[in-house]
Design a protein around this motif. Structure first.
Motif, PDB file in Angstrom:
ATOM      1  N   PRO A 491     -13.896  -4.641  -0.793  1.00  0.00           N
ATOM      2  CA  PRO A 491     -14.017  -4.021  -2.117  1.00  0.00           C
ATOM      3  C   PRO A 491     -12.639  -3.642  -2.668  1.00  0.00           C
ATOM      4  CG  PRO A 491     -14.786  -2.544  -0.384  1.00  0.00           C
ATOM      5  CD  PRO A 491     -14.573  -3.869   0.254  1.00  0.00           C
ATOM      6  N   ALA A 492     -12.520  -3.694  -3.971  1.00  0.00           N
ATOM      7  CA  ALA A 492     -11.224  -3.445  -4.612  1.00  0.00           C
ATOM      8  C   ALA A 492     -10.704  -2.051  -4.284  1.00  0.00           C
ATOM      9  CB  ALA A 492     -11.352  -3.636  -6.120  1.00  0.00           C
ATOM     10  N   TRP A 493     -11.597  -1.069  -4.181  1.00  0.00           N
ATOM     11  CA  TRP A 493     -11.127   0.298  -3.927  1.00  0.00           C
ATOM     12  C   TRP A 493     -10.495   0.410  -2.546  1.00  0.00           C
ATOM     13  CZ3 TRP A 493     -12.716   2.898   0.299  1.00  0.00           C
ATOM     14  CH2 TRP A 493     -13.945   2.574   0.871  1.00  0.00           C
ATOM     15  N   LEU A 494     -11.014  -0.360  -1.574  1.00  0.00           N
ATOM     16  CA  LEU A 494     -10.439  -0.318  -0.238  1.00  0.00           C
ATOM     17  C   LEU A 494      -9.017  -0.887  -0.261  1.00  0.00           C
ATOM     18  CD1 LEU A 494     -12.258  -1.271   3.049  1.00  0.00           C
ATOM     19  CD2 LEU A 494      -9.906  -1.976   2.643  1.00  0.00           C
ATOM     20  N   THR A 495      -8.849  -2.017  -0.953  1.00  0.00           N
ATOM     21  CA  THR A 495      -7.514  -2.604  -1.087  1.00  0.00           C
ATOM     22  C   THR A 495      -6.570  -1.650  -1.792  1.00  0.00           C
ATOM     23  OG1 THR A 495      -8.549  -4.789  -1.223  1.00  0.00           O
ATOM     24  CG2 THR A 495      -6.252  -4.620  -1.918  1.00  0.00           C
ATOM     25  N   ALA A 496      -7.079  -0.958  -2.809  1.00  0.00           N
ATOM     26  CA  ALA A 496      -6.250  -0.020  -3.559  1.00  0.00           C
ATOM     27  C   ALA A 496      -5.819   1.165  -2.690  1.00  0.00           C
ATOM     28  CB  ALA A 496      -7.002   0.469  -4.787  1.00  0.00           C
ATOM     29  N   VAL A 497      -6.724   1.673  -1.881  1.00  0.00           N
ATOM     30  CA  VAL A 497      -6.391   2.815  -1.020  1.00  0.00           C
ATOM     31  C   VAL A 497      -5.354   2.415   0.027  1.00  0.00           C
ATOM     32  CG1 VAL A 497      -7.300   4.375   0.746  1.00  0.00           C
ATOM     33  CG2 VAL A 497      -8.567   4.022  -1.371  1.00  0.00           C
ATOM     34  N   VAL A 498      -5.542   1.259   0.643  1.00  0.00           N
ATOM     35  CA  VAL A 498      -4.585   0.781   1.636  1.00  0.00           C
ATOM     36  C   VAL A 498      -3.209   0.610   0.988  1.00  0.00           C
ATOM     37  CG1 VAL A 498      -3.956  -1.185   3.088  1.00  0.00           C
ATOM     38  CG2 VAL A 498      -6.302  -0.307   3.117  1.00  0.00           C
ATOM     39  N   GLY A 499      -3.183  -0.009  -0.182  1.00  0.00           N
ATOM     40  CA  GLY A 499      -1.912  -0.186  -0.881  1.00  0.00           C
ATOM     41  C   GLY A 499      -1.304   1.129  -1.321  1.00  0.00           C
ATOM     42  N   GLY A 500      -2.152   2.057  -1.742  1.00  0.00           N
ATOM     43  CA  GLY A 500      -1.645   3.356  -2.167  1.00  0.00           C
ATOM     44  C   GLY A 500      -0.941   4.088  -1.042  1.00  0.00           C
ATOM     45  N   VAL A 501      -1.526   4.036   0.150  1.00  0.00           N
ATOM     46  CA  VAL A 501      -0.900   4.688   1.304  1.00  0.00           C
ATOM     47  C   VAL A 501       0.404   3.982   1.670  1.00  0.00           C
ATOM     48  CG1 VAL A 501      -1.161   5.162   3.767  1.00  0.00           C
ATOM     49  CG2 VAL A 501      -3.061   5.598   2.197  1.00  0.00           C
ATOM     50  N   LEU A 502       0.414   2.661   1.637  1.00  0.00           N
ATOM     51  CA  LEU A 502       1.609   1.907   1.991  1.00  0.00           C
ATOM     52  C   LEU A 502       2.773   2.218   1.051  1.00  0.00           C
ATOM     53  CD1 LEU A 502       3.056  -0.259   3.640  1.00  0.00           C
ATOM     54  CD2 LEU A 502       2.123  -1.969   2.063  1.00  0.00           C
ATOM     55  N   LEU A 503       2.511   2.291  -0.250  1.00  0.00           N
ATOM     56  CA  LEU A 503       3.577   2.555  -1.212  1.00  0.00           C
ATOM     57  C   LEU A 503       3.991   4.023  -1.189  1.00  0.00           C
ATOM     58  CD1 LEU A 503       5.385   1.484  -3.487  1.00  0.00           C
ATOM     59  CD2 LEU A 503       3.517   1.966  -5.091  1.00  0.00           C
ATOM     60  N   ALA A 504       3.026   4.913  -1.000  1.00  0.00           N
ATOM     61  CA  ALA A 504       3.311   6.347  -1.113  1.00  0.00           C
ATOM     62  C   ALA A 504       4.007   6.920   0.113  1.00  0.00           C
ATOM     63  CB  ALA A 504       2.005   7.103  -1.360  1.00  0.00           C
ATOM     64  N   TRP A 505       3.643   6.453   1.290  1.00  0.00           N
ATOM     65  CA  TRP A 505       4.181   7.059   2.504  1.00  0.00           C
ATOM     66  C   TRP A 505       5.715   7.001   2.551  1.00  0.00           C
ATOM     67  CZ3 TRP A 505       0.804   9.277   6.174  1.00  0.00           C
ATOM     68  CH2 TRP A 505       1.434   9.792   7.304  1.00  0.00           C
ATOM     69  N   PRO A 506       6.336   5.830   2.345  1.00  0.00           N
ATOM     70  CA  PRO A 506       7.806   5.794   2.371  1.00  0.00           C
ATOM     71  C   PRO A 506       8.442   6.657   1.282  1.00  0.00           C
ATOM     72  CG  PRO A 506       6.898   3.596   2.603  1.00  0.00           C
ATOM     73  CD  PRO A 506       5.765   4.476   2.203  1.00  0.00           C
ATOM     74  N   ILE A 507       7.823   6.716   0.105  1.00  0.00           N
ATOM     75  CA  ILE A 507       8.362   7.567  -0.955  1.00  0.00           C
ATOM     76  C   ILE A 507       8.341   9.027  -0.510  1.00  0.00           C
ATOM     77  CG2 ILE A 507       7.967   8.424  -3.299  1.00  0.00           C
ATOM     78  CD1 ILE A 507       6.916   5.655  -4.034  1.00  0.00           C
ATOM     79  N   ALA A 508       7.235   9.439   0.079  1.00  0.00           N
ATOM     80  CA  ALA A 508       7.076  10.842   0.472  1.00  0.00           C
ATOM     81  C   ALA A 508       8.010  11.243   1.599  1.00  0.00           C
ATOM     82  CB  ALA A 508       5.628  11.112   0.869  1.00  0.00           C
ATOM     83  N   VAL A 509       8.327  10.329   2.497  1.00  0.00           N
ATOM     84  CA  VAL A 509       9.149  10.721   3.650  1.00  0.00           C
ATOM     85  C   VAL A 509      10.639  10.475   3.445  1.00  0.00           C
ATOM     86  CG1 VAL A 509       7.269  10.366   5.284  1.00  0.00           C
ATOM     87  CG2 VAL A 509       8.851   8.484   4.820  1.00  0.00           C
ATOM     88  N   THR A 510      11.023   9.732   2.398  1.00  0.00           N
ATOM     89  CA  THR A 510      12.447   9.444   2.206  1.00  0.00           C
ATOM     90  C   THR A 510      13.080  10.224   1.054  1.00  0.00           C
ATOM     91  OG1 THR A 510      11.928   7.513   0.823  1.00  0.00           O
ATOM     92  CG2 THR A 510      12.284   7.120   3.178  1.00  0.00           C
ATOM     93  N   MET A 511      12.326  10.498  -0.004  1.00  0.00           N
ATOM     94  CA  MET A 511      12.930  11.211  -1.128  1.00  0.00           C
ATOM     95  C   MET A 511      13.310  12.633  -0.708  1.00  0.00           C
ATOM     96  SD  MET A 511      12.987   8.995  -3.555  1.00  0.00           S
ATOM     97  CE  MET A 511      13.174   7.753  -2.264  1.00  0.00           C
ATOM     98  N   PRO A 512      14.478  13.114  -1.103  1.00  0.00           N
ATOM     99  CA  PRO A 512      14.905  14.460  -0.680  1.00  0.00           C
ATOM    100  C   PRO A 512      14.041  15.565  -1.260  1.00  0.00           C
ATOM    101  CG  PRO A 512      16.452  13.546  -2.272  1.00  0.00           C
ATOM    102  CD  PRO A 512      15.522  12.435  -1.902  1.00  0.00           C
TER     103      PRO A 512
END
Length: 514
Positions: A491-512
């Motif tokens: 389902p599209a929502w599952l793909t969106a959630v997986v992608g959301g975590v992939l894009l968000a995690w590095p942003i959250a842990v690297t930005m000061p």
């Protein structure tokens, strides 16, 4: 079926090879090195020294740049420790394992004072160790960290040598001994400001100075040298063998440390091994997703797809709107520098994409999955995605565990990123594999171009340009995962959630934290 199975088998075999090679590379990276970590006065530190070292060692403090952490600088610890140095890596305020806020996201006198304090703590901690020669201390810094070590060494003449990598333009005194023995490095492919900054710092003391020539006397503390490291950019300069050769030779001369043979230089071993593990995770994602979701059976019930001109035109309009909106988003709505506007940017594109598809009255195709299996699959694949990024990154090139306010900031960033990928999937739905991949790539490329345009128009910080390569890599990564999930009719929502975590995690842990 057979071509599909052959591709899957080849991907899994490559994943195994990459995983083994990456694991071996990381397991052997610490050979001959002893490491210990500590938090001193709120400053996370990691000290390394040669195994079975005797006597008091010359020592070096290494400071990273903006949105980085000590993991990115471990190559210098590897090189210098094997050369006979004690090396201390520091997570500066707001970065890595530090939970403190960096004022002004690194700009201004308050931020400079905080970074000076971090270096003071690190130098004091290193000097207090019984096996460190406190009279022979040097500093290395990159980008923001380079400017910090130059300031600190200028104010503390007991620092005998300083290496500034990509420090950019900054005011220095005309005295060649303030700071003492200054080596300046910049990548040949960096922005002109970084290259000019190295030349300017050389000519502040030696007005006729030329790149690649050493001036002054290291024994008197007046040595200065500026070098352009060819073929590398702002991050690549940290992993260039020439950078490490220049740094080792400079510190040997300035800290009166006779070179012991010709120690091997392998600055990319950790990072390259981590990248192999990332690649292994990506290659194996399709097989794991297939095991979790199962192969779809029976024909898919076709939904009405969005016309191609709309699938391509809506994202273009959405990017333009998002660039404008980005300038209106308060930069402080999240406690992470630039993360709020960047997350909002992606969220706006996703909202417009979803709204446009909804207005067409399009009905999505069926995925033939019951609700329980979808939720289980989402949990498993999200966990897989987090592990695929976080574990190799933590071991090889970045602090990847959200600490302090990063933990709660991750939630809205994931939401915005998931909305973005939800819009992408809605526009791709109903198209064949190649067409859907092309639409996905079009939207991702448009988003990256929009971020660059936002910087040029002044609606986003110029720092966005430095993190754009990371965002590009993550968008490609999700493009591959999304293709695998579409083939399995997830389902599209599952793909969106997986992608959301992939894009968000590095942003959250690297930005000061700012």
């Amino acid at each position: 079926m057979w071509p599909y199975l052959r591709r899957r088998v080849v991907a899994v075999l490559l994943a195994v090879v990459f995983a083994v090679a990456g694991t071996v590379g990381l397991a052997t990276a610490d050979r001959g090195i002893e490491r210990r970590s500590a938090v001193v006065d709120g400053v996370p530190l990691e000290v390394s020294r040669p195994a079975n070292a005797t006597g008091r060692l010359p020592a070096v403090v290494v400071a990273h740049g903006l949105a980085a952490s000590r993991q990115l600088m471990r190559g210098f610890a590897d090189t210098l420790t094997r050369r006979g140095y004690a090396v201390e890596l520091v997570d500066l305020t707001g970065h890595g394992a530090s939970t403190r806020r960096l004022p002004g996201a690194g700009d201004g006198q308050a931020a400079e004072a905080r970074l000076d304090r971090d270096l003071d703590v690190a130098v004091g901690h290193l000097r207090a160790m019984p096996w460190v020669d406190g009279e022979r201390i040097g500093l290395i810094g990159h980008s923001m960290g380079a400017a910090a070590v130059v300031r600190y060494a200028t104010a503390h003449p007991a620092i005998l040598a300083t290496v500034a990598i990509s420090q950019g333009p900054m005011e220095l005194t005309a005295s060649a001994s303030r700071p003492r023995d200054l080596l300046l490095l910049a990548g040949g492919l960096e922005f002109a400001g970084y290259r000019d900054g190295a030349a300017g710092a050389l000519r502040a003391a030696y007005p006729q100075g030329r790149m690649g020539v050493t001036y002054g006397d290291p024994r008197a503390g007046t040595a200065r040298r500026a070098v352009l490291v060819g073929g590398v950019e702002h991050v690549g300069v940290l992993f260039s063998p020439r950078t490490h050769r220049e740094v080792g030779a400079w510190l040997d001369a300035s800290l009166d440390h006779p070179a012991s043979g010709s120690p091997g230089i392998h600055p990319v071993q950790r990072a390259a091994s981590a990248m192999l593990l990332h690649a292994a995770a990506l290659l194996s994602f399709g097989a794991i997703a297939s095991a979790v979701l199962g192969r779809p059976s029976g024909p898919e019930r076709e939904g009405r797809r969005v016309p191609l001109p709309l699938a391509l035109g809506v994202p273009a309009v959405a990017v333009v709107v998002a660039v404008v909106v980005m300038g209106l988003i308060p930069r402080g709505w999240l406690p992470l520098a630039v993360a709020g506007p960047v997350a909002g940017f992606f969220g706006v594109i996703g909202v417009i994409g979803l709204a446009a598809v909804r207005l067409t009255g399009r009905r999505p195709g069926s995925s033939y999955r019951d609700g329980r299996s979808r939720i289980v699959a989402a949990v498993v694949l999200v966990a897989l995605t987090v592990v695929s990024f976080a574990v190799p990154a933590q071991l090889g090139w970045a602090h990847a565990v959200p600490v302090g306010p990063r933990a709660w900031a991750l939630i809205p960033i994931v939401a915005c990123a998931a909305v973005f990928f939800g819009g992408v999937e809605a526009l791709c739905d109903g198209y064949g594999p190649l067409a859907a991949t092309a639409i996905h790539a079009w939207i991702a490329a448009g988003a990256l171009a929009g971020l660059c345009a936002a910087v040029l128009l002044g609606t986003a910080s110029s720092f966005v340009l430095l993190v754009a390569p990371l965002l590009a890599a993550l968008l490609v990564w999700q493009g591959v995962q999304a293709s695998a999930l579409r083939a399995l009719r997830a389902p599209a929502w599952l793909t969106a959630v997986v992608g959301g975590v992939l894009l968000a995690w590095p942003i959250a842990v690297t930005m000061p934290i700012a």
